[in-house]
Design a protein around this motif. Structure first.
Motif, PDB file in Angstrom:
ATOM      1  N   ARG A  26       2.790 -33.476  20.192  1.00 53.55           N
ATOM      2  CA  ARG A  26       3.814 -32.551  19.677  1.00 53.55           C
ATOM      3  C   ARG A  26       4.556 -33.244  18.526  1.00 53.55           C
ATOM      4  O   ARG A  26       5.605 -33.846  18.718  1.00 53.55           O
ATOM      5  CB  ARG A  26       4.765 -32.160  20.800  1.00 53.55           C
ATOM      6  N   ALA A  65       5.836 -26.395  10.699  1.00 54.86           N
ATOM      7  CA  ALA A  65       5.337 -25.434  11.684  1.00 54.86           C
ATOM      8  C   ALA A  65       5.518 -24.007  11.198  1.00 54.86           C
ATOM      9  O   ALA A  65       4.619 -23.163  11.347  1.00 54.86           O
ATOM     10  CB  ALA A  65       6.059 -25.640  13.016  1.00 54.86           C
ATOM     11  N   VAL A 114       4.084 -28.709  18.146  1.00 57.25           N
ATOM     12  CA  VAL A 114       5.368 -28.744  17.437  1.00 57.25           C
ATOM     13  C   VAL A 114       6.344 -29.606  18.230  1.00 57.25           C
ATOM     14  O   VAL A 114       6.363 -29.574  19.467  1.00 57.25           O
ATOM     15  CB  VAL A 114       5.928 -27.321  17.240  1.00 57.25           C
ATOM     16  N   SER A 115       7.163 -30.370  17.525  1.00 52.45           N
ATOM     17  CA  SER A 115       8.067 -31.315  18.184  1.00 52.45           C
ATOM     18  C   SER A 115       9.021 -30.589  19.133  1.00 52.45           C
ATOM     19  O   SER A 115       9.406 -29.436  18.894  1.00 52.45           O
ATOM     20  CB  SER A 115       8.881 -32.087  17.142  1.00 52.45           C
ATOM     21  N   ASP A 159      14.840 -33.657  13.532  1.00 56.59           N
ATOM     22  CA  ASP A 159      13.708 -32.935  12.940  1.00 56.59           C
ATOM     23  C   ASP A 159      13.553 -33.271  11.455  1.00 56.59           C
ATOM     24  O   ASP A 159      12.435 -33.416  10.956  1.00 56.59           O
ATOM     25  CB  ASP A 159      13.912 -31.425  13.120  1.00 56.59           C
ATOM     26  N   LEU A 170       4.713 -31.888  14.881  1.00 56.11           N
ATOM     27  CA  LEU A 170       5.087 -31.165  13.666  1.00 56.11           C
ATOM     28  C   LEU A 170       6.581 -30.875  13.598  1.00 56.11           C
ATOM     29  O   LEU A 170       7.202 -30.476  14.588  1.00 56.11           O
ATOM     30  CB  LEU A 170       4.325 -29.851  13.567  1.00 56.11           C
ATOM     31  N   ASP A 171       7.154 -31.058  12.429  1.00 51.95           N
ATOM     32  CA  ASP A 171       8.549 -30.702  12.202  1.00 51.95           C
ATOM     33  C   ASP A 171       8.682 -29.194  12.070  1.00 51.95           C
ATOM     34  O   ASP A 171       7.686 -28.463  11.945  1.00 51.95           O
ATOM     35  CB  ASP A 171       9.072 -31.392  10.940  1.00 51.95           C
ATOM     36  N   LEU A 172       9.906 -28.717  12.078  1.00 55.39           N
ATOM     37  CA  LEU A 172      10.176 -27.280  12.096  1.00 55.39           C
ATOM     38  C   LEU A 172       9.634 -26.571  10.865  1.00 55.39           C
ATOM     39  O   LEU A 172       8.938 -25.551  10.974  1.00 55.39           O
ATOM     40  CB  LEU A 172      11.686 -27.055  12.224  1.00 55.39           C
ATOM     41  N   ALA A 213      12.167 -29.221  17.405  1.00 55.80           N
ATOM     42  CA  ALA A 213      11.963 -27.972  16.668  1.00 55.80           C
ATOM     43  C   ALA A 213      11.847 -26.793  17.623  1.00 55.80           C
ATOM     44  O   ALA A 213      12.408 -25.714  17.372  1.00 55.80           O
ATOM     45  CB  ALA A 213      10.714 -28.081  15.795  1.00 55.80           C
ATOM     46  N   CYS A 214      11.129 -26.978  18.732  1.00 50.57           N
ATOM     47  CA  CYS A 214      10.983 -25.906  19.719  1.00 50.57           C
ATOM     48  C   CYS A 214      12.333 -25.528  20.323  1.00 50.57           C
ATOM     49  O   CYS A 214      12.625 -24.345  20.530  1.00 50.57           O
ATOM     50  CB  CYS A 214      10.014 -26.333  20.812  1.00 50.57           C
ATOM     51  N   LEU A 262       3.335 -23.820  19.597  1.00 49.38           N
ATOM     52  CA  LEU A 262       4.632 -24.474  19.751  1.00 49.38           C
ATOM     53  C   LEU A 262       4.623 -25.473  20.906  1.00 49.38           C
ATOM     54  O   LEU A 262       5.169 -26.575  20.791  1.00 49.38           O
ATOM     55  CB  LEU A 262       5.723 -23.427  19.980  1.00 49.38           C
TER      56      LEU A 262
END
Length: 303
Positions: free
Chosen positions: A205, A212, A102-103, A49, A207-209, A106-107, A98
């Motif tokens: 998907r 997000a 979102v990656s 991430d 976006l990094d944590l 990260a999820c 999410l």
């Protein structure tokens, strides 16, 4: 090397990606360092991430935009003569966000965090002044499970635990002596299961944590009352308190220096909420791994 072993290798593993002594790879060094133990799978996803291109190129503009929006929302909601909240809409929207933007790494860390929090609270109850306090049953296994008001319930469990725990300490002033006699109970430090499809919709998907979380904090502030949002932000600074709870039980304070979310009586700005939440997640991983190690050591002694 078997096929399973080959599939388990990460590009950071020296067997897959040779270490260059003249040009060390930052992430390879961090991945191999075990000064502060972390679950190896979770750590792999953390470092993946951190290498996400959105963190390098989008995080700063996202942070600026998010804080401007947050300032407007907080100001307007403080001036309104009434307050409102949309719990269901907030969680349904967060789950959709999410799942599709979102990656997967990260999820995975977000879903895992909720379960780790439940393990930690339940461990403290099992070994605290009153083992019959209400325990946490929040154990989501996939992103869809978060739609059931999980984020709100996670905060409520935290505050209710702290309140009940200290009431129990007042009612049972000699609880630590009793704990010493019966020994530490590790049954609540149970394995955490997360179901995650790392390939589906992968192109979207991205976006990094932290990026997000920066975006989600704006939506969180919109969908909660001002007091609820303030309470959620302040909860991140309870990490120091929890570290001291563990010290009371284990008698070990040698690792408390890793906790950086401190001093709840000096609340941080809500504009720092995303960064504080990142630190809270890392601290939770540290604490849980520490308890796993203590559990394994206790089992070896019993054998």
């Amino acid at each position: 090397m078997t096929q399973n072993e080959a599939e388990s290798l990460t590009p950071l593993d020296p067997a897959f990606f040779p270490y260059n002594r003249r040009n060390p790879n930052t992430w390879q060094v961090l991945y191999l360092d075990q000064a502060i133990p972390v679950d190896p799978v979770a750590k792999q996803y953390m470092i993946c991430d951190l290498q996400n291109w959105t963190r390098n190129y989008l995080l700063i503009p996202i942070k600026i935009t998010a804080n401007l929006c947050l300032a407007v929302i907080m100001t307007v909601k403080r001036l309104l003569p009434f307050q409102f909240h949309f719990y269901g809409f907030m969680h349904q929207s967060a789950t959709f966000f999410l799942k599709y933007f979102v990656s997967p790494e990260a999820c995975y860390l977000i879903v895992r965090h909720i379960s780790l929090g439940s393990n930690i609270v339940n461990f403290l109850i099992d070994n605290g002044p009153n083992p019959y306090l209400e325990k946490s049953n929040l154990y989501p296994q996939k992103v869809d499970d978060l739609a059931h008001n999980v984020f709100l319930e996670h905060d409520l469990i935290l505050y209710n635990f702290v309140y009940d725990y200290h009431r129990a300490q007042q009612e049972n002033p000699h609880w630590q002596a009793k704990l010493k006699q019966r020994g530490i109970n590790f049954k609540s430090i149970r394995p955490v299961s997360v179901e995650m499809n790392f390939k589906k919709w992968r192109w979207l998907r991205i976006l990094d944590l932290e990026s997000a979380i920066e975006l989600f904090k704006v939506f969180y502030s919109l969908c909660l009352t001002s007091d609820e949002f303030e309470r959620a932000v302040l909860s991140l600074q309870f990490d120091e308190n929890f570290g001291l709870y563990f010290t009371q039980i284990t008698g070990d304070s040698s690792w408390n220096h890793v906790i950086s979310n401190r001093h709840p009586l000096a609340p941080n700005s809500p504009f720092q909420a995303a960064r504080n939440l990142m630190l809270h997640g890392i601290t939770t991983e540290y604490i849980h791994r520490y308890l796993e190690i203590r559990r394994d050591q206790a089992e070896l002694r019993e054998d």
